[in-house]
Write an enzyme that holds these catalytic residues in place. Structure first.
Site, PDB file in Angstrom:
ATOM      1  CE1 TYR A 144      -4.082   1.979   0.609  1.00 45.76           C
ATOM      2  CE2 TYR A 144      -2.740   3.139   2.229  1.00 45.76           C
ATOM      3  CZ  TYR A 144      -3.898   3.047   1.462  1.00 45.76           C
ATOM      4  OH  TYR A 144      -4.853   4.035   1.553  1.00 45.76           O
TER       5      TYR A 144
ATOM      6  CE  LYS B  55      -3.787   5.007  -1.526  1.00 41.57           C
ATOM      7  NZ  LYS B  55      -4.814   5.456  -2.510  1.00 41.57           N
TER       8      LYS B  55
END
Length: 250
Positions: A151, A155
């Site tokens: 993640y 991001k």
């Protein structure tokens, strides 16, 4: 504000739904895209009940053909999309030694491949219109977060994608910016609390204690930031990352 056609991905609930409703309130027609088509229909119905124009489409943003078909449908039924909010995302959290390749690929596929495919599809309409707004959802996790190698990488990648889109599309009147939320009270953070075995209210209280403004964020906080980047007035703002986290980040 001039009414435009906007696409918001991952808009069935949480930040995406709040953003779709905010853009509709600002006078835009909004296409609500989500893998959860029934929940996307609920968001679109809420917009329509408030007098807005909306369309719900069930789509896997990592599927190239599905993205192209969705963009074509939006253009045909709502008008050429000149606002795109790449919000779709999933979590597959785990420590590195426990994380599977499938967990990595799934997160990269939805976040990065999805944002790439949606941006590529929408930019053709923006370039033709000589006006466009792309807003990508990043996260404070882009700065690194335990148990989120996939993640966090995705991001951080969203920020690099944003800056590159700003370089490539700026001469066509298209801006690209990113919003990086901190802790936001959503179904996703509720699921995280359940996964780690902490009551959600305790989870929220702990997060609020670590936030300088003394509370956790709400989806509407993020929607407001996205709405600014989508506005006419933000035409000289491009390639920026705005941390909306209740305190200093980055």
């Amino acid at each position: 504000m001039t009414g435009r056609t906007a696409i918001v991905t991952g808009a069935a609930r949480g930040i995406g739904a709040a953003t779709a409703r905010r853009l509709a309130a600002d006078g835009h027609a909004v296409a609500v895209l989500d893998l959860l088509e029934d929940q996307a229909q609920a968001t679109a119905a809420a917009i329509a009940a408030d007098g807005g124009r909306s369309l719900a489409i069930g789509v896997d943003v990592a599927d190239e053909a599905a993205v192209a078909a969705a963009a074509d449908r939006v253009a045909a039924e709502l008008g050429a999309p000149t606002i795109l909010v790449n919000n779709a995302g999933i979590l597959r959290d785990n420590l590195l030694f426990k994380m599977s390749a499938a967990d990595w690929d799934a997160v990269m596929g939805v976040h990065l491949r999805g944002a790439f495919l949606m941006s590529r599809a929408a930019q053709a309409h923006m370039v033709e219109a000589k006006w466009g707004r792309i807003v990508n959802l990043s996260s404070t996790s882009a700065l690194g977060n335990r148990g989120q190698a996939n993640y966090a990488a995705a991001k951080a990648g969203m920020q690099g994608l944003t800056k590159t889109l700003a370089f490539e599309l700026g001469r066509f009147g298209v801006t690209a910016n990113a919003v990086a939320p901190g802790f936001i009270e959503t179904e996703m953070t509720r699921a995280t609390a359940e996964r780690v075995g902490v009551p959600f209210e305790d989870f929220l209280a702990a997060a609020a204690k670590e936030t300088p403004v003394g509370r956790v964020g709400r989806p509407e906080d993020i929607a407001a930031a996205v709405a600014f980047f989508c506005s006419e007035e933000a035409g000289f703002v491009s390639g920026q990352v705005l941390y909306v986290a209740g305190g200093p980040k980055a």
